[in-house]
Scaffold this motif. Structure first.
Motif, short mmCIF file in Angstrom:
data_model
loop_
_atom_site.label_atom_id
_atom_site.label_comp_id
_atom_site.label_asym_id
_atom_site.label_seq_id
_atom_site.Cartn_x
_atom_site.Cartn_y
_atom_site.Cartn_z
N LEU A 222 3.86 9.80 2.76
CA LEU A 222 4.16 8.49 2.17
C LEU A 222 5.43 8.54 1.32
O LEU A 222 6.27 7.64 1.38
CB LEU A 222 2.98 8.02 1.32
N SER A 226 8.81 6.45 2.04
CA SER A 226 9.24 5.48 1.03
C SER A 226 10.73 5.54 0.79
O SER A 226 11.36 4.54 0.42
CB SER A 226 8.48 5.71 -0.29
N ARG A 234 7.95 -2.05 7.52
CA ARG A 234 6.52 -1.86 7.77
C ARG A 234 6.23 -0.50 8.44
O ARG A 234 7.09 0.07 9.10
CB ARG A 234 5.99 -2.97 8.67
N VAL A 296 -2.61 5.93 -0.86
CA VAL A 296 -1.56 4.92 -0.81
C VAL A 296 -1.34 4.34 -2.21
O VAL A 296 -0.20 4.16 -2.67
CB VAL A 296 -1.92 3.80 0.19
N SER A 301 4.26 3.24 -3.31
CA SER A 301 5.44 2.61 -2.70
C SER A 301 5.10 1.53 -1.67
O SER A 301 5.99 0.81 -1.23
CB SER A 301 6.32 3.67 -2.02
N PHE A 302 3.83 1.44 -1.30
CA PHE A 302 3.46 0.57 -0.18
C PHE A 302 2.32 -0.38 -0.54
O PHE A 302 1.46 -0.07 -1.37
CB PHE A 302 3.04 1.42 1.03
N LEU A 385 1.09 -1.09 6.64
CA LEU A 385 1.66 -0.97 5.30
C LEU A 385 3.02 -1.65 5.21
O LEU A 385 3.78 -1.66 6.20
CB LEU A 385 1.83 0.49 4.91
N GLU A 386 3.36 -2.16 4.04
CA GLU A 386 4.68 -2.73 3.78
C GLU A 386 5.33 -2.00 2.62
O GLU A 386 4.70 -1.77 1.58
CB GLU A 386 4.58 -4.22 3.44
N LYS A 387 6.60 -1.64 2.80
CA LYS A 387 7.34 -0.99 1.71
C LYS A 387 7.66 -2.04 0.63
O LYS A 387 8.18 -3.11 0.92
CB LYS A 387 8.65 -0.41 2.26
N LYS A 388 7.32 -1.73 -0.59
CA LYS A 388 7.57 -2.64 -1.71
C LYS A 388 9.07 -2.80 -1.95
O LYS A 388 9.87 -1.90 -1.69
CB LYS A 388 6.92 -2.09 -2.99
#
Length: 388
Positions: A222, A226, A234, A296, A301-302, A385-388
C-alpha cells in the motif's frame, strides 16, 4: 537499525535477504504453453477476473472521469503469463474506449505495465503482443495506435514506478503470495511439523507468524502504491481470502492440507525425508476482510469503496449441467493440474524434480476423495480503493 555501507549486515540479516532472494527466484507459475503450464491451467483465475469485472469497470471509469488524463497509466501487478494477462488489459481498454465513444471525447494514450517477479515467463507475453496490437487496430481503428505495453520485472512489495505515474492498478490472485516464508519458520525457531502451510494442527505461533508477515508485506504494498498512483486514481485487488476469523479454516487452507497429506504419504514410504517436509513452508496468506480493512486504515493513503467476498468452486467449470454427468476423477485431475502449474516451481526447488509427477498423481487421488464428499470452494476477496 538499517544496514549501511559502514554497517555490515549481521548473519541473521544476510540469511533473511537470502530467503527473500530465493522466493523471488522460484515464486512463479509454470511457463510455456504445455500441458502443465499456467497458461493452459488458469481458467480458475479467469473466472475470478470475470466475476469481478463490474467492480473493475466501475473503478477504471471513476479514475478516468476524475483525473481526465491524456496519458493513462495502468499497471497489472502479478500478471503471470498466458491468456489472462492480455484479457485484463483488453477489458480495461474496452471500458475506456466505450466511455470515450459515449461522450465523444478523445481516447487517451494507454501506458500499460505488466509486472511480475523476474522468473515469470515474460517472453510468452511479448511474443503475443504483435497479434494483440493488430486485433486492437482491427476492432477499434487507428486511434488505438497509442497503446504501449511494457514488462516490469520486480517485487510489488516495493516501488516499481515513478511517483504519480499511474491512474489504475489491477492485481488478481497475487497478493496472497508473501515476499518470503515467515522468518520464524525458515530459521527453525518455530516448527510446523507435518504441514506445509497453516493447518488445524499448526501451533498458534505459526498462525501468528504468517499474519505478521502478511501485515508487513501488505502495508509495504500500500505504501509503495500510494507514491505511484495519482490522487483520485484507483486500485482493484483480488486475492484468495476467507470469511472465517480462523486463519487455518478449510475455506483457505484445505487445498494445501491435501498436498501436505500427499507429501506425508511419501515420507511414510521413504520417498522423501521427514526433515525435508518439515522444512518446507509456503509463502502465502489468505486474509479476512477485517484484516485487510485494518491495514488499509493504518496505512492511511486510500479510501475503501468496496470490500467484498464471493465463493468459486475448486473446479472452475463446475455447473449444473456438468453435475448431471458428474465425473469426479476428471474434476480432480483439473484441480491437481492447475495446482501443479502454481506450485511446481516451489516444490522442485525444495524437493527436486524427481518427485513431482508422483506427488501430483497422489494429490489428484486425494483431491478426488475429498470432492466426493464436499462441495469444495475458494473464498475470493475483492477490494476497490481510491488514492486520497
Amino acid at each position: 537499525m538499517q544496514a549501511t555501507q559502514n554497517s555490515p549486515k549481521s548473519s541473521s540479516e544476510r540469511e533473511r535477504d537470502s530467503d527473500i532472494m530465493e522466493v523471488l527466484q522460484v515464486l512463479h507459475m509454470n511457463g510455456g504453453n504445455n500441458q502443465t503450464s499456467y497458461a493452459s491451467n488458469s481458467s480458475l483465475q479467469r473466472k475470478a477476473i470475470s466475476i469481478a469485472k463490474p467492480i473493475t469497470e466501475e473503478a477504471i471509469l471513476a479514475s478516468f472521469c476524475k483525473t481526465s488524463p491524456e496519458s493513462l497509466g495502468v499497471a497489472d501487478l502479478g500478471c503471470s503469463s498466458g491468456p489472462n494477462t492480455l484479457f485484463v488489459v483488453s477489458k480495461i481498454i474496452d471500458t475506456i474506449y466505450a466511455k470515450c465513444s459515449q461522450i465523444s471525447c478523445r481516447l487517451p494514450e494507454f501506458r500499460i505495465f505488466l509486472n511480475d517477479l523476474p522468473g515469470n515467463d515474460f517472453n510468452t507475453i511479448f511474443t503475443s503482443l504483435p497479434a494483440f496490437y493488430d486485433k486492437l487496430k482491427e476492432e477499434k481503428g487507428e486511434g488505438l495506435e497509442s497503446c504501449f505495453i511494457a514488462g516490469v520485472p520486480g517485487s510489488f512489495y516495493g516501488r516499481l514506478f515513478p511517483s504519480r505515474s499511474l491512474h489504475f492498478v489491477h492485481s488478481s490472485y497475487s497478493l496472497m503470495w508473501l515476499s518470503q516464508v515467515p522468518p520464524e519458520l525458515d530459521s527453525g525457531n518455530i516448527t510446523n511439523k507435518g504441514n506445509i502451510y497453516m493447518a488445524k494442527t499448526s501451533p498458534p505461533e505459526v498462525l501468528r507468524a504468517y499474519l505478521k508477515q502478511f501485515q508487513k508485506d501488505f502495508f509495504k504494498f500500500l505504501r509503495s502504491r500510494s507514491e505511484e498512483i495519482v490522487p483520485g486514481g484507483r486500485m482493484v485487488l483480488q486475492l484468495l481470502g476467507r470469511t472465517s476469523a480462523d486463519p487455518s479454516s478449510k475455506e483457505c487452507c484445505y487445498i494445501w492440507e491435501l498436498l501436505a497429506q500427499a507429501l506425508n504419504d511419501m515420507v511414510l514410504q521413504g520417498v522423501i525425508e521427514e526433515n525435508e517436509l518439515d522444512s518446507f513452508n509456503l509463502p502465502q496468506y489468505a486474509p479476512s476482510p477485517p484484516e485487510v480493512k485494518a491495514l488499509v486504515q493504518a496505512e492511511g493513503s486510500f479510501i475503501i469503496h468496496r470490500l467484498e467476498t464471493y465463493a468459486v468452486s475448486w473446479d472452475p467449470e463446475d455447473n449444473a449441467i456438468q453435475n448431471l454427468v458428474f465425473d469426479r476423477s476428471k474434476r480432480a485431475e483439473k484441480v491437481a493440474t492447475y495446482m501443479r502449474a502454481v506450485a511446481e516451481p516451489l516444490v522442485t526447488s525444495h524437493f527436486g524434480e524427481a518427485i513431482v509427477h508422483d506427488l501430483f498423481k497422489r494429490y489428484r487421488d486425494i483431491v478426488s476423495e475429498h470432492m466426493e464428499t464436499e462441495d469444495a470452494k475458494f473464498t475470493n476477496l475483492v477490494i476497490s480503493l481510491e488514492k486520497k
